[in-house]
Design a protein around this motif. Structure first.
Motif, PDB file in Angstrom:
ATOM      1  N   GLY A  78     -11.333 -64.586  -5.363  1.00 22.16           N
ATOM      2  CA  GLY A  78     -11.952 -65.362  -4.183  1.00 22.16           C
ATOM      3  C   GLY A  78     -10.902 -65.567  -3.251  1.00 22.16           C
ATOM      4  N   LEU A  79      -9.762 -65.777  -3.454  1.00 25.74           N
ATOM      5  CA  LEU A  79      -8.595 -65.818  -2.278  1.00 25.74           C
ATOM      6  C   LEU A  79      -8.826 -64.789  -1.437  1.00 25.74           C
ATOM      7  CD1 LEU A  79      -6.014 -68.036  -3.816  1.00 25.74           C
ATOM      8  CD2 LEU A  79      -7.655 -68.588  -2.247  1.00 25.74           C
ATOM      9  N   LYS A 132     -18.810 -63.515  -1.199  1.00 25.45           N
ATOM     10  CA  LYS A 132     -18.273 -63.224  -2.535  1.00 25.45           C
ATOM     11  C   LYS A 132     -17.009 -64.074  -2.914  1.00 25.45           C
ATOM     12  CE  LYS A 132     -19.183 -58.211  -2.909  1.00 25.45           C
ATOM     13  NZ  LYS A 132     -18.896 -57.010  -3.205  1.00 25.45           N
ATOM     14  N   ALA A 133     -16.443 -64.755  -1.774  1.00 28.73           N
ATOM     15  CA  ALA A 133     -15.276 -65.617  -1.921  1.00 28.73           C
ATOM     16  C   ALA A 133     -15.786 -66.848  -2.411  1.00 28.73           C
ATOM     17  CB  ALA A 133     -14.344 -65.827  -0.599  1.00 28.73           C
ATOM     18  N   ILE A 134     -16.916 -67.488  -2.080  1.00 30.69           N
ATOM     19  CA  ILE A 134     -17.690 -68.463  -2.454  1.00 30.69           C
ATOM     20  C   ILE A 134     -18.178 -68.302  -4.010  1.00 30.69           C
ATOM     21  CG2 ILE A 134     -19.847 -70.062  -2.174  1.00 30.69           C
ATOM     22  CD1 ILE A 134     -19.195 -69.746   0.838  1.00 30.69           C
ATOM     23  N   GLU A 135     -18.769 -67.189  -4.235  1.00 32.49           N
ATOM     24  CA  GLU A 135     -19.149 -67.015  -5.546  1.00 32.49           C
ATOM     25  C   GLU A 135     -18.101 -67.084  -6.430  1.00 32.49           C
ATOM     26  OE1 GLU A 135     -20.361 -62.813  -7.892  1.00 32.49           O
ATOM     27  OE2 GLU A 135     -21.033 -63.168  -5.979  1.00 32.49           O
ATOM     28  N   LEU A 153     -16.987 -73.867   2.454  1.00 32.90           N
ATOM     29  CA  LEU A 153     -18.269 -74.478   2.485  1.00 32.90           C
ATOM     30  C   LEU A 153     -18.391 -75.680   3.633  1.00 32.90           C
ATOM     31  CD1 LEU A 153     -18.945 -75.207  -1.341  1.00 32.90           C
ATOM     32  CD2 LEU A 153     -20.135 -73.508   0.168  1.00 32.90           C
ATOM     33  N   ALA A 154     -17.340 -75.956   4.145  1.00 27.63           N
ATOM     34  CA  ALA A 154     -17.150 -77.069   5.281  1.00 27.63           C
ATOM     35  C   ALA A 154     -18.411 -76.815   6.443  1.00 27.63           C
ATOM     36  CB  ALA A 154     -15.918 -77.249   5.869  1.00 27.63           C
ATOM     37  N   ALA A 155     -18.486 -75.521   6.850  1.00 31.32           N
ATOM     38  CA  ALA A 155     -19.169 -75.101   8.020  1.00 31.32           C
ATOM     39  C   ALA A 155     -21.074 -75.303   7.397  1.00 31.32           C
ATOM     40  CB  ALA A 155     -19.022 -74.062   8.736  1.00 31.32           C
ATOM     41  N   ALA A 191     -19.119 -79.325   0.246  1.00 26.76           N
ATOM     42  CA  ALA A 191     -17.619 -79.150   0.652  1.00 26.76           C
ATOM     43  C   ALA A 191     -17.041 -80.529   0.512  1.00 26.76           C
ATOM     44  CB  ALA A 191     -17.588 -78.627   1.876  1.00 26.76           C
ATOM     45  N   LEU A 192     -17.518 -81.678   0.813  1.00 26.76           N
ATOM     46  CA  LEU A 192     -16.964 -83.043   0.491  1.00 26.76           C
ATOM     47  C   LEU A 192     -16.875 -83.190  -1.003  1.00 26.76           C
ATOM     48  CD1 LEU A 192     -15.989 -85.619   2.024  1.00 26.76           C
ATOM     49  CD2 LEU A 192     -18.468 -86.403   1.788  1.00 26.76           C
ATOM     50  N   LYS A 193     -17.728 -82.875  -1.863  1.00 23.38           N
ATOM     51  CA  LYS A 193     -17.640 -82.963  -3.387  1.00 23.38           C
ATOM     52  C   LYS A 193     -16.247 -82.081  -3.776  1.00 23.38           C
ATOM     53  CE  LYS A 193     -19.349 -80.478  -6.697  1.00 23.38           C
ATOM     54  NZ  LYS A 193     -20.290 -79.755  -7.513  1.00 23.38           N
ATOM     55  N   TRP A 194     -16.203 -80.995  -3.343  1.00 27.63           N
ATOM     56  CA  TRP A 194     -14.883 -80.332  -3.968  1.00 27.63           C
ATOM     57  C   TRP A 194     -13.751 -80.676  -3.261  1.00 27.63           C
ATOM     58  CZ3 TRP A 194     -15.756 -78.207  -8.150  1.00 27.63           C
ATOM     59  CH2 TRP A 194     -16.832 -77.370  -8.575  1.00 27.63           C
ATOM     60  N   PHE A 195     -13.691 -81.102  -1.966  1.00 28.19           N
ATOM     61  CA  PHE A 195     -12.485 -81.837  -1.692  1.00 28.19           C
ATOM     62  C   PHE A 195     -12.102 -83.167  -2.208  1.00 28.19           C
ATOM     63  CE2 PHE A 195     -13.394 -79.920   2.768  1.00 28.19           C
ATOM     64  CZ  PHE A 195     -12.362 -78.921   2.662  1.00 28.19           C
ATOM     65  N   GLU A 196     -13.073 -83.868  -2.359  1.00 32.70           N
ATOM     66  CA  GLU A 196     -13.099 -85.185  -3.253  1.00 32.70           C
ATOM     67  C   GLU A 196     -12.323 -84.832  -4.913  1.00 32.70           C
ATOM     68  OE1 GLU A 196     -12.800 -88.120  -2.397  1.00 32.70           O
ATOM     69  OE2 GLU A 196     -14.103 -88.273  -0.478  1.00 32.70           O
ATOM     70  N   LYS A 197     -13.033 -83.840  -5.340  1.00 32.06           N
ATOM     71  CA  LYS A 197     -12.616 -83.619  -6.655  1.00 32.06           C
ATOM     72  C   LYS A 197     -11.255 -83.153  -6.740  1.00 32.06           C
ATOM     73  CE  LYS A 197     -14.218 -80.947 -10.594  1.00 32.06           C
ATOM     74  NZ  LYS A 197     -14.789 -81.976 -11.588  1.00 32.06           N
ATOM     75  N   ALA A 198     -10.786 -82.159  -5.853  1.00 30.49           N
ATOM     76  CA  ALA A 198      -9.419 -81.585  -5.788  1.00 30.49           C
ATOM     77  C   ALA A 198      -8.288 -82.805  -5.407  1.00 30.49           C
ATOM     78  CB  ALA A 198      -9.314 -80.646  -4.756  1.00 30.49           C
ATOM     79  N   ALA A 199      -9.039 -83.903  -4.442  1.00 30.38           N
ATOM     80  CA  ALA A 199      -8.180 -84.754  -4.144  1.00 30.38           C
ATOM     81  C   ALA A 199      -7.789 -85.869  -5.244  1.00 30.38           C
ATOM     82  CB  ALA A 199      -8.652 -85.752  -2.955  1.00 30.38           C
TER      83      ALA A 199
END
Length: 103
Positions: free
Chosen positions: A9-10, A24-27, A48-50, A56-64
């Motif tokens: 993905g990276l 493909k990165a998102i996948e 996903l932010a754009a 995107a917010l969900k994933w940022f919150e989960k990582a935070a």
């Protein structure tokens, strides 16, 4: 196996050794993020932010929640500016302070 999805993905996100391909990165990052690879969650949020700010917010919150400094930085900006969510200076401050304390 899961770490390979994160790495692939990276590579697609950054165009390292392959053509840059956000889809493909998102996948691949989504698979790794679902398995709690924290940096994958943050990278997925960035991609996903754009296009899908709620996810995107969900994933940022989960990582935070797992103390990822980069996710805290992203959330500080989102809440400070009210990017596709309600502006919340207090949350922005909390996330910025956490990130600053870590770095």
């Amino acid at each position: 196996f899961i770490a390979a999805h994160w790495q692939l993905g990276l590579q697609y996100k950054l165009g390292q050794g392959v053509a840059q391909n956000p889809e493909k990165a998102i996948e691949h990052l989504r698979i790794a993020a679902d398995y709690d690879i924290v940096p994958a969650q943050t990278s997925l949020g960035e991609l996903l932010a754009a296009s899908n700010s709620a996810e995107a917010l969900k994933w940022f919150e989960k990582a935070a929640e797992q103390d990822d400094s980069n996710a805290h930085v992203a959330l500080a900006e989102i809440y400070l500016l009210g990017k596709n969510t309600e502006r919340d200076p207090q949350k922005a401050y909390q996330h910025a302070k956490f990130a600053a304390d870590q770095n």
